[in-house]
Design an enzyme around this catalytic site. Structure first.
Site, mmCIF file in Angstrom:
data_model
loop_
_atom_site.group_PDB
_atom_site.id
_atom_site.type_symbol
_atom_site.label_atom_id
_atom_site.label_comp_id
_atom_site.label_asym_id
_atom_site.label_seq_id
_atom_site.Cartn_x
_atom_site.Cartn_y
_atom_site.Cartn_z
ATOM 1 N N GLU A 43 -3.039 4.979 -1.913
ATOM 2 C CA GLU A 43 -3.150 6.305 -1.275
ATOM 3 C C GLU A 43 -2.652 7.410 -2.208
ATOM 4 O O GLU A 43 -3.185 8.520 -2.209
ATOM 5 C CB GLU A 43 -2.377 6.293 0.050
ATOM 6 C CG GLU A 43 -3.035 5.378 1.082
ATOM 7 C CD GLU A 43 -2.172 5.123 2.300
ATOM 8 O OE1 GLU A 43 -1.068 4.557 2.147
ATOM 9 O OE2 GLU A 43 -2.583 5.492 3.409
ATOM 10 N N GLY B 93 0.362 2.462 0.162
ATOM 11 C CA GLY B 93 0.763 3.811 -0.269
ATOM 12 C C GLY B 93 0.496 4.078 -1.744
ATOM 13 O O GLY B 93 0.332 5.236 -2.143
ATOM 14 N N ALA C 236 4.043 1.615 0.380
ATOM 15 C CA ALA C 236 5.237 2.173 1.004
ATOM 16 C C ALA C 236 6.267 1.044 1.086
ATOM 17 O O ALA C 236 5.912 -0.139 1.102
ATOM 18 C CB ALA C 236 4.893 2.690 2.394
ATOM 19 N N GLU D 74 -2.495 -2.895 4.791
ATOM 20 C CA GLU D 74 -1.574 -2.599 5.899
ATOM 21 C C GLU D 74 -1.805 -3.443 7.147
ATOM 22 O O GLU D 74 -0.857 -3.799 7.844
ATOM 23 C CB GLU D 74 -1.649 -1.104 6.269
ATOM 24 C CG GLU D 74 -0.910 -0.184 5.307
ATOM 25 C CD GLU D 74 -1.744 0.265 4.114
ATOM 26 O OE1 GLU D 74 -2.812 -0.343 3.860
ATOM 27 O OE2 GLU D 74 -1.333 1.214 3.429
#
Ligand code: CAA
Length: 259
Positions: A113, A110, A65, A133
């Site tokens: 993911e 992300g 992200a 993260e």
């Protein structure tokens, strides 16, 4: 339709969704990229029978992200951002067609993911995967704590998430996160070859198999096997079932239509 940060390329019944943000960002997922993925997935029609998710960037599948976008978020904005990621990845996961992640380069946070929301992952020898993260003071927010755990088990997921470690493709294969490791230049060809094998089979049956596997995964065995029985029986009387079995008996290849 044109998109800012993705590219959709359809060849026959296989569509490849390339994440294609400005190369300097390593395809980090900002709002626009997530919305583009959502719109791209929604735009698929019945001509697409297999989706490959790949990257146009040689160095990264997706580096996570977008940290620059996330840095200033407050709690409610963070909730909204996570909800957007969850919505987009759930949409991808809910497709009735097979989805294959082709991971080359960094698939972190992300990005990992996103790959986990696909049915399975093939990686290049240059792939580096991980959920770093906690090194940023947060936890995975686009489904990583749940999908990684379901795929590789609690202890491995905890090891990866607690250490924030980046693992190479060979290690990712060893723990069952990726299925195969290919030379980078052969990765997309491999994904397409798998897609071609899938395309020989009944799209209706594949869609049913996918739904039963996914819906059954979180149920107890008795309930899950009930889903299988129902799914099996529902296919009888379909064109594909009639044709598939008739073709076998007549010793010829079947011609499926997905109905
Ligand atoms: N968000 C925003 N920008 C990113 C980014 C990210 N996730 N990852 C890389 N970039 C940017 C860098 O800031 C840099 O931009 P500038 O040139 O403007 O500084 C550019 O991409 C190139 O990155 P590096 O110079 O760091 O390249 P490198 O080869 O030295 O390292 C890397 C590559 C290992 C991927 C490193 O960039 C890195 O660690 N990136 C962050 C990975 C990460 O922590 N991902 C998880 C994000 S949090 C998350 O995803 C939350 C969630 O679950 C929802």
């Amino acid at each position: 339709m044109t998109y800012e940060n993705i590219r959709l390329v359809r060849e026959g019944a296989v569509t490849t969704l390339f994440i294609d943000r400005n190369p300097k960002t390593l395809n980090a997922l900002d709002n626009q990229t997530l919305l583009d993925i959502e719109a791209g997935v929604k735009s698929l029609d019945e001509q697409t029978r297999v989706l490959i998710v790949a990257s146009a960037n040689e160095k990264a599948f997706v580096a996570g992200a977008d940290i620059k976008q996330m840095a200033g978020l407050n709690e409610s904005q963070a909730k909204e951002f996570a909800a957007l990621g969850h919505r987009v990845f759930a949409l991808l996961e809910s497709l009735s067609i097979p989805t294959i992640a082709a991971v080359n380069g960094f698939a972190l946070g992300g990005g990992c993911e996103l790959a986990l929301a696909c049915d399975f992952i093939y990686a290049s020898e240059k792939a580096q995967l991980g959920l770093p993260e906690v090194s940023l003071g947060v936890i995975p927010g686009f489904g990583g704590t749940q999908r990684l755990t379901r795929l590789v088990g609690r202890a491995r997921a905890k090891e990866l998430i607690f250490t924030g470690a980046r693992i190479d493709a060979a290690k990712a294969k060893e723990i069952g996160l990726v299925l195969e490791v290919l030379p980078a230049e052969g990765l997309l060809a491999h994904c397409n070859a798998i897609a071609e094998k899938i395309l020989k089979n009944s799209p209706l049956a594949i869609g049913k198999a996918k739904r039963v596997i996914d819906q059954g995964a979180d149920k107890d065995l008795t309930e899950a096997n009930t889903l299988e029985r129902q799914g099996f029986a529902e296919l009888f009387g379909s064109f594909d079932q009639t044709e598939g079995m008739k073709a076998f008996i007549e010793k010829r290849p079947a011609s499926f239509i997905g109905k």
